[in-house]
Design a protein around this motif. Structure first.
Motif, PDB file in Angstrom:
ATOM      1  N   GLY A  87      50.655  46.957  34.478  1.00  0.00           N
ATOM      2  CA  GLY A  87      50.289  46.778  33.129  1.00  0.00           C
ATOM      3  C   GLY A  87      51.206  45.074  32.324  1.00  0.00           C
ATOM      4  N   ASP A  88      52.289  44.746  32.728  1.00  0.00           N
ATOM      5  CA  ASP A  88      52.200  43.458  32.019  1.00  0.00           C
ATOM      6  C   ASP A  88      52.886  42.308  31.954  1.00  0.00           C
ATOM      7  N   GLY A  89      50.845  42.189  32.310  1.00  0.00           N
ATOM      8  CA  GLY A  89      50.106  41.159  31.376  1.00  0.00           C
ATOM      9  C   GLY A  89      49.309  41.226  30.005  1.00  0.00           C
ATOM     10  N   PHE A  90      49.672  42.070  29.265  1.00  0.00           N
ATOM     11  CA  PHE A  90      48.752  41.797  27.718  1.00  0.00           C
ATOM     12  C   PHE A  90      49.741  41.902  27.233  1.00  0.00           C
ATOM     13  N   GLU A  91      48.738  40.192  27.043  1.00  0.00           N
ATOM     14  CA  GLU A  91      49.323  40.164  26.243  1.00  0.00           C
ATOM     15  C   GLU A  91      49.008  40.621  24.928  1.00  0.00           C
ATOM     16  N   TRP A  92      47.950  40.949  24.465  1.00  0.00           N
ATOM     17  CA  TRP A  92      48.029  41.917  22.747  1.00  0.00           C
ATOM     18  C   TRP A  92      48.342  42.400  22.615  1.00  0.00           C
TER      19      TRP A  92
END
Length: 313
Positions: A87-92
């Motif tokens: 889950g390392d791409g959840f910018e918010w």
């Protein structure tokens, strides 16, 4: 100004429908009860079954299947979970936790470590031992790229800057971000677990990582005779599931994106619903942004399909 009043009225009505205050609850309950009551019931995995749950990100395992995990364990089955990404791409989320408008690669990597810890806490609340948990550590929002364009050539995550599995506690540290390495690691997990039932997202799911995980599941089912599959949807389209928020007395209806699938209904006990809610609450970083969406999955039932795609596909 008239158009502005019309827009505001529309937004007000739309918000009321999505969030369903008490005045709408009876209408939702009556409609969903009738609809889901027509779906065949499923008792869930029983004694002797070995279940492997493919979760694209930490929190998907609880949203889709928290009740099933509790049911399977109570009926004598063994359950294992493998997270394909951390889950390392959840910018918010990275921006909120890092308190910055422009999260850095380090912020995204820190988010992954936090989400892995939350996944372990959620699994513990569902009754899963840590030895039954596998973190593959491939790139969030990059799985479809690995599947389609980077099967042999490494992919570089635009969020973390990583090109290989790097998080402590991962199944295969140093594995390159390629579809070939991902499939090999997933195959090794299957060899270790020897599952009889594979739980995976349907390729109809709106999220690209979920679709890619569904494709990988179909390849596993095609190469392992005797392995059964059951498919779920988390990102089902059109604001599904409605209403948002915690409504444990309501039923979960089939998602719009799942039209044409032969659904099965797993009815949950109040204790199973509460265990699922507690597992979702363990994903604290996600609850800050997606809390009402995630809690909307705590319903009287969960839905699974024995088919990944409608027959027409």
């Amino acid at each position: 100004m008239r158009w502005l009043r019309v827009v505001l009225l529309f937004l007000l009505v739309f918000g009321l429908i999505i969030n369903a205050p008490w005045v709408f609850q009876h209408a939702y309950a009556a409609y969903f009860r009738r609809l889901t009551g027509q779906i065949p019931p499923w008792p869930g995995p029983g004694a002797g079954e070995r279940v492997l749950l493919l979760s694209p990100h930490p929190d998907d395992e609880s949203a889709c299947c928290g009740g099933l995990v509790r049911r399977a364990l109570s009926q004598g089955a063994e359950v294992y979970v493998v997270w394909l990404t951390s889950g390392d791409g959840f910018e918010w989320d990275a921006a909120l936790l890092g308190r910055t408008l422009r999260p850095s690669p380090k912020d995204h990597r820190d988010l992954a470590l936090r989400r892995m810890g939350e996944a372990r806490a959620a699994a513990e609340r569902l009754g899963l031992p840590e030895t039954h948990l596998f973190f593959l550590g491939y790139p969030d929002r990059g799985l479809l790229h690995l599947f389609l364009e980077h099967y042999t050539q490494p992919y570089r995550s635009p969020y973390t800057g990583l090109e290989a599995v790097s998080y402590p506690g991962s199944f295969h540290p140093g594995a390159p971000y390629t579809g070939q390495a991902l499939e090999a690691d997933l195959g090794r997990v299957v060899e270790n677990v020897r599952p009889t039932l594979l739980l995976a997202p349907s390729p109809l799911d709106a999220h690209v990582d979920h679709r890619a995980t569904g494709y990988l599941a179909l390849r596993l089912l095609g190469t392992h005779s005797g392995l059964k599959g059951a498919f779920y949807i988390v990102h089902g389209g059109l604001e599904w599931p409605l209403p948002k928020g915690y409504h444990p007395a309501l039923a979960l209806e089939p998602p719009p994106r799942g039209r044409g699938l032969p659904w099965l209904r797993l009815d949950l006990t109040p204790k199973e619903e509460e265990a699922k809610r507690q597992a979702l609450l363990a994903h604290r970083s996600q609850m800050q942004i997606l809390g009402r969406f995630l809690l909307a999955f705590v319903r009287k039932n969960e839905l699974f399909s024995p088919e990944a795609l409608p027959k027409a596909h």
